[in-house]
Write an enzyme that holds these catalytic residues in place. Structure first.
Site, PDB file in Angstrom:
ATOM      1  N   CYS B   9     -13.600  76.362  46.357  1.00 61.74           N
ATOM      2  CA  CYS B   9     -13.835  74.985  45.931  1.00 61.74           C
ATOM      3  C   CYS B   9     -13.014  74.688  44.692  1.00 61.74           C
ATOM      4  CB  CYS B   9     -15.317  74.756  45.661  1.00 61.74           C
ATOM      5  SG  CYS B   9     -15.992  75.828  44.381  1.00 61.74           S
ATOM      6  N   ALA B  10     -13.100  73.457  44.234  1.00 62.58           N
ATOM      7  CA  ALA B  10     -12.206  72.996  43.169  1.00 62.58           C
ATOM      8  C   ALA B  10     -12.265  73.856  41.903  1.00 62.58           C
ATOM      9  CB  ALA B  10     -12.498  71.541  42.845  1.00 62.58           C
TER      10      ALA B  10
END
Lengths: 162, 104
Positions: B9-10
């Protein structure tokens, strides 16, 4: 070199837990409240800079996870030590996102330093994220009467993770 | 079934770990064997071996950033979705994938 296991209570301090979150007009008011908790606890040294990091992350994709849970998080130089604020809002706050969003009752706000030091801290943050998948854990968060109950729930449920 | 998955994820802290756990929990409930590699802020954890990838019946990427070392999967059919979808209902996603596989 053997490292000592980091206590969760060093990441979530009593002044960063609010089990009686209410009266928030909207998501922004809730986030402001939690940012202030982290600021007052000395975890972040600039509210504005951390707030921008939180909203930058929000813009990349929803931190609303369904099931009344949100995990907003910000990574920036204003974070002095990794920390987690927790706010329980029994009546729910609408948490809007690009995909619609929904009501949240359990909100964990993670503060992550820019420099990735302290693996042990990062491990604690990631363990906490893992726990949120389990209803046994979230049930205990709903039932918690005080800070100690929250910490015990984390410790005991964490011990059950593989 | 044998499943391998990658989550990322980011910021590599929250969603990648939650998605990994949601997949493990769902696989356990459905009686499947799963290995999950997390590509997070601390680097690659539980890196999948070539053998695990070759043997997998199902490959899932629950990612919203680029997968590192993706050439390992050149020979495989990869099902890609966002970590949020997995977190919300990993069990249904796995069941649907399995149902589709048995149809083909």
């Amino acid at each position: 070199m053997k490292t000592k296991k980091l206590e969760i209570s060093r990441v979530i301090k009593p002044e960063m837990v609010d089990l009686d979150g209410k009266g928030f007009r909207d998501k922004e008011a809730l986030l402001d409240h939690m940012i202030t908790m982290l600021f007052d606890a000395g975890v972040v040294d600039s509210k504005q800079e951390y707030l921008e990091a939180i909203y930058l992350r929000e813009s990349m994709g929803p931190t609303y996870m369904g099931n009344f849970i949100a995990i907003p998080h910000g990574k920036c130089a204003a974070v002095k030590n990794p920390g987690v604020a927790f706010c329980r809002c029994d009546s729910g706050v609408f948490y809007h996102t690009d995909l619609g969003g929904g009501d949240v009752k359990l909100v964990f706000m993670l503060a992550i330093p820019d420099q990735m030091s302290g693996e042990e801290y990062m491990r604690v943050l990631s363990q906490l994220a893992r726990l949120l998948v389990y209803p046994d854990f979230t049930d205990r968060l709903y039932q918690a009467q005080n800070y100690t109950d929250v910490i015990n729930a984390i410790k005991e449920c964490e011990a059950k993770l593989d | 079934m044998k499943i391998v998955a990658i989550t990322s994820c980011a910021t590599g802290i929250a969603h990648s770990y939650m998605a990994a756990e949601a997949l493990r929990k769902a696989a356990k409930e459905l009686g499947d064997e799963i290995r999950v590699e997390v590509q997070g802020a601390m680097g690659i954890e539980n890196r999948l071996t070539d053998e695990q990838i070759v043997e997998a019946d199902i490959v899932i990427w629950a990612v919203d950033v680029n997968v590192r070392d993706k050439d390992r999967f050149d020979e495989k059919n990869v099902i890609q979705l966002g970590p949020n979808e997995v977190i919300r209902d990993a069990k249904k996603i796995l069941s649907d994938i399995k149902a589709n596989l048995s149809k083909s």
